[in-house]
Design a protein around this motif. Sequence first.
Motif, PDB file in Angstrom:
ATOM      1  N   ALA A 139       0.837  -1.209   0.000  1.00  0.00           N
ATOM      2  CA  ALA A 139       0.000   0.000   0.000  1.00  0.00           C
ATOM      3  C   ALA A 139       0.868   1.254   0.000  1.00  0.00           C
ATOM      4  O   ALA A 139       0.570   2.228  -0.703  1.00  0.00           O
ATOM      5  N   PHE A 140       1.935   1.225   0.778  1.00  0.00           N
ATOM      6  CA  PHE A 140       2.854   2.372   0.798  1.00  0.00           C
ATOM      7  C   PHE A 140       3.490   2.588  -0.573  1.00  0.00           C
ATOM      8  O   PHE A 140       3.664   3.719  -1.015  1.00  0.00           O
ATOM      9  N   GLN A 141       3.832   1.503  -1.247  1.00  0.00           N
ATOM     10  CA  GLN A 141       4.416   1.620  -2.582  1.00  0.00           C
ATOM     11  C   GLN A 141       3.421   2.196  -3.590  1.00  0.00           C
ATOM     12  O   GLN A 141       3.817   2.814  -4.578  1.00  0.00           O
ATOM     13  N   CYS A 142       2.147   2.026  -3.307  1.00  0.00           N
ATOM     14  CA  CYS A 142       1.097   2.524  -4.210  1.00  0.00           C
ATOM     15  C   CYS A 142       0.721   3.977  -3.928  1.00  0.00           C
ATOM     16  O   CYS A 142      -0.155   4.529  -4.614  1.00  0.00           O
ATOM     17  N   GLY A 143       1.351   4.583  -2.926  1.00  0.00           N
ATOM     18  CA  GLY A 143       1.128   6.006  -2.665  1.00  0.00           C
ATOM     19  C   GLY A 143       0.410   6.332  -1.383  1.00  0.00           C
ATOM     20  O   GLY A 143       0.246   7.520  -1.056  1.00  0.00           O
ATOM     21  N   PHE A 144      -0.064   5.319  -0.669  1.00  0.00           N
ATOM     22  CA  PHE A 144      -0.751   5.600   0.598  1.00  0.00           C
ATOM     23  C   PHE A 144       0.256   5.992   1.669  1.00  0.00           C
ATOM     24  O   PHE A 144       1.377   5.468   1.714  1.00  0.00           O
ATOM     25  N   LYS A 145      -0.179   6.893   2.520  1.00  0.00           N
ATOM     26  CA  LYS A 145       0.735   7.467   3.508  1.00  0.00           C
ATOM     27  C   LYS A 145       0.672   6.757   4.853  1.00  0.00           C
ATOM     28  O   LYS A 145       1.610   6.801   5.646  1.00  0.00           O
ATOM     29  N   SER A 146      -0.453   6.113   5.147  1.00  0.00           N
ATOM     30  CA  SER A 146      -0.606   5.427   6.430  1.00  0.00           C
ATOM     31  C   SER A 146      -1.495   4.201   6.257  1.00  0.00           C
ATOM     32  O   SER A 146      -2.277   4.099   5.296  1.00  0.00           O
ATOM     33  N   LYS A 147      -1.405   3.298   7.209  1.00  0.00           N
ATOM     34  CA  LYS A 147      -2.205   2.078   7.176  1.00  0.00           C
ATOM     35  C   LYS A 147      -3.689   2.400   7.289  1.00  0.00           C
ATOM     36  O   LYS A 147      -4.517   1.852   6.559  1.00  0.00           O
ATOM     37  N   SER A 148      -4.026   3.302   8.195  1.00  0.00           N
ATOM     38  CA  SER A 148      -5.437   3.630   8.424  1.00  0.00           C
ATOM     39  C   SER A 148      -6.073   4.271   7.199  1.00  0.00           C
ATOM     40  O   SER A 148      -7.209   3.938   6.839  1.00  0.00           O
ATOM     41  N   SER A 149      -5.361   5.189   6.542  1.00  0.00           N
ATOM     42  CA  SER A 149      -5.929   5.840   5.356  1.00  0.00           C
ATOM     43  C   SER A 149      -6.111   4.834   4.223  1.00  0.00           C
ATOM     44  O   SER A 149      -7.083   4.910   3.462  1.00  0.00           O
ATOM     45  N   PHE A 150      -5.189   3.865   4.113  1.00  0.00           N
ATOM     46  CA  PHE A 150      -5.297   2.839   3.078  1.00  0.00           C
ATOM     47  C   PHE A 150      -6.516   1.960   3.310  1.00  0.00           C
ATOM     48  O   PHE A 150      -7.344   1.750   2.405  1.00  0.00           O
ATOM     49  N   TYR A 151      -6.670   1.432   4.543  1.00  0.00           N
ATOM     50  CA  TYR A 151      -7.794   0.541   4.839  1.00  0.00           C
ATOM     51  C   TYR A 151      -9.136   1.264   4.674  1.00  0.00           C
ATOM     52  O   TYR A 151     -10.101   0.693   4.185  1.00  0.00           O
ATOM     53  N   ARG A 152      -9.173   2.532   5.112  1.00  0.00           N
ATOM     54  CA  ARG A 152     -10.399   3.307   5.010  1.00  0.00           C
ATOM     55  C   ARG A 152     -10.768   3.548   3.542  1.00  0.00           C
ATOM     56  O   ARG A 152     -11.926   3.375   3.136  1.00  0.00           O
ATOM     57  N   ALA A 153      -9.774   3.922   2.727  1.00  0.00           N
ATOM     58  CA  ALA A 153     -10.028   4.196   1.306  1.00  0.00           C
ATOM     59  C   ALA A 153     -10.397   2.911   0.553  1.00  0.00           C
ATOM     60  O   ALA A 153     -11.278   2.929  -0.317  1.00  0.00           O
ATOM     61  N   PHE A 154      -9.734   1.806   0.890  1.00  0.00           N
ATOM     62  CA  PHE A 154     -10.003   0.536   0.209  1.00  0.00           C
ATOM     63  C   PHE A 154     -11.425   0.066   0.498  1.00  0.00           C
ATOM     64  O   PHE A 154     -12.144  -0.377  -0.403  1.00  0.00           O
ATOM     65  N   LYS A 155     -11.834   0.182   1.747  1.00  0.00           N
ATOM     66  CA  LYS A 155     -13.181  -0.227   2.142  1.00  0.00           C
ATOM     67  C   LYS A 155     -14.219   0.644   1.445  1.00  0.00           C
ATOM     68  O   LYS A 155     -15.260   0.144   0.974  1.00  0.00           O
ATOM     69  N   LYS A 156     -13.943   1.928   1.347  1.00  0.00           N
ATOM     70  CA  LYS A 156     -14.870   2.860   0.706  1.00  0.00           C
ATOM     71  C   LYS A 156     -14.983   2.582  -0.787  1.00  0.00           C
ATOM     72  O   LYS A 156     -16.066   2.656  -1.369  1.00  0.00           O
ATOM     73  N   GLU A 157     -13.878   2.243  -1.414  1.00  0.00           N
ATOM     74  CA  GLU A 157     -13.843   2.027  -2.872  1.00  0.00           C
ATOM     75  C   GLU A 157     -14.442   0.677  -3.261  1.00  0.00           C
ATOM     76  O   GLU A 157     -15.166   0.581  -4.255  1.00  0.00           O
ATOM     77  N   THR A 158     -14.138  -0.371  -2.485  1.00  0.00           N
ATOM     78  CA  THR A 158     -14.512  -1.730  -2.893  1.00  0.00           C
ATOM     79  C   THR A 158     -15.616  -2.358  -2.045  1.00  0.00           C
ATOM     80  O   THR A 158     -16.216  -3.355  -2.454  1.00  0.00           O
ATOM     81  N   GLY A 159     -15.848  -1.806  -0.861  1.00  0.00           N
ATOM     82  CA  GLY A 159     -16.851  -2.399   0.022  1.00  0.00           C
ATOM     83  C   GLY A 159     -16.342  -3.601   0.781  1.00  0.00           C
ATOM     84  O   GLY A 159     -17.121  -4.315   1.432  1.00  0.00           O
ATOM     85  N   MET A 160     -15.043  -3.862   0.720  1.00  0.00           N
ATOM     86  CA  MET A 160     -14.437  -4.982   1.454  1.00  0.00           C
ATOM     87  C   MET A 160     -13.057  -4.575   1.958  1.00  0.00           C
ATOM     88  O   MET A 160     -12.500  -3.555   1.534  1.00  0.00           O
ATOM     89  N   SER A 161     -12.532  -5.351   2.860  1.00  0.00           N
ATOM     90  CA  SER A 161     -11.188  -5.080   3.375  1.00  0.00           C
ATOM     91  C   SER A 161     -10.139  -5.632   2.410  1.00  0.00           C
ATOM     92  O   SER A 161     -10.467  -6.487   1.573  1.00  0.00           O
ATOM     93  N   PRO A 162      -8.894  -5.168   2.485  1.00  0.00           N
ATOM     94  CA  PRO A 162      -7.830  -5.717   1.623  1.00  0.00           C
ATOM     95  C   PRO A 162      -7.681  -7.223   1.774  1.00  0.00           C
ATOM     96  O   PRO A 162      -7.478  -7.943   0.775  1.00  0.00           O
ATOM     97  N   SER A 163      -7.813  -7.737   3.000  1.00  0.00           N
ATOM     98  CA  SER A 163      -7.659  -9.184   3.239  1.00  0.00           C
ATOM     99  C   SER A 163      -8.775  -9.960   2.531  1.00  0.00           C
ATOM    100  O   SER A 163      -8.527 -11.026   1.952  1.00  0.00           O
ATOM    101  N   GLN A 164      -9.985  -9.425   2.577  1.00  0.00           N
ATOM    102  CA  GLN A 164     -11.089 -10.094   1.894  1.00  0.00           C
ATOM    103  C   GLN A 164     -10.883 -10.106   0.397  1.00  0.00           C
ATOM    104  O   GLN A 164     -11.183 -11.100  -0.276  1.00  0.00           O
ATOM    105  N   PHE A 165     -10.365  -9.039  -0.140  1.00  0.00           N
ATOM    106  CA  PHE A 165     -10.094  -8.971  -1.571  1.00  0.00           C
ATOM    107  C   PHE A 165      -9.033 -10.006  -1.953  1.00  0.00           C
ATOM    108  O   PHE A 165      -9.160 -10.703  -2.967  1.00  0.00           O
ATOM    109  N   ILE A 166      -7.977 -10.091  -1.148  1.00  0.00           N
ATOM    110  CA  ILE A 166      -6.889 -11.026  -1.439  1.00  0.00           C
ATOM    111  C   ILE A 166      -7.388 -12.465  -1.391  1.00  0.00           C
ATOM    112  O   ILE A 166      -7.040 -13.295  -2.238  1.00  0.00           O
TER     113      ILE A 166
END
Length: 212
Positions: A184-211
């Motif tokens: 996530a950091f390599q993709c431009g996210f600055k923090s873990k919380s902002s990444f998880y929040r944005a991912f959930k908002k965009e996809t409706g699932m957590s990164p782990s669920q997507f994986i």
Amino acid sequence: MNKSKWKTYIFSFILIFIFPEVIRSGLLDWNDPDISFWEEFRSRDSLVLGQPSVFWLAFTLSTAYRFTKDWFVKQYHIEHLGKQLSELLNNKGPVIQPLNEAEASDLKQKLEISLRENQLYLNQELSLAELAQQIDTSDKKLSTLLNQNLRTNFYDYINSFRIATFKQGVLEGKLSNLSIVGLAFQCGFKSKSSFYRAFKKETGMSPSQFIN
């Protein structure tokens, strides 16, 4: 209630009533050995405890006045603030109109090309002003395009590119060498919380669920 005003009020009463009575009783006790300070302080002639008690009468009336005044002042402030808020709402600036279709289409194309080819979204410190400069427009026009024409905002728009890059990285097996947050950091996210929040908002699932 204004605490500082009440402190001043109580202190003023002490000076006006109790302090003079202390001086009066003290002088009488000093001049006449037969008179006791505390007896005189509690006597009928006392400014504090005498009968009728001027002190308690004045204290009761002034307290009622102080309380009533504070209450009316509070009500006035509430009404005044309500009027100010109403005026602000009635006098708000004009609504920003979307860009015309041709200009919006051209600016959107330039924006997407710049982001995809230069991968500006990988910059964790990317700002609206910097992105506008990269596509040779003003930050006001870019903001209008995003908010009015595309019905999104700067952060959600940029994060959509970052999330797409994260998904592509997962499909390419990059998680074998990186953690979820590391990718996530390599993709431009600055923090873990902002990444998880944005991912959930965009996809409706957590990164782990997507994986999974």
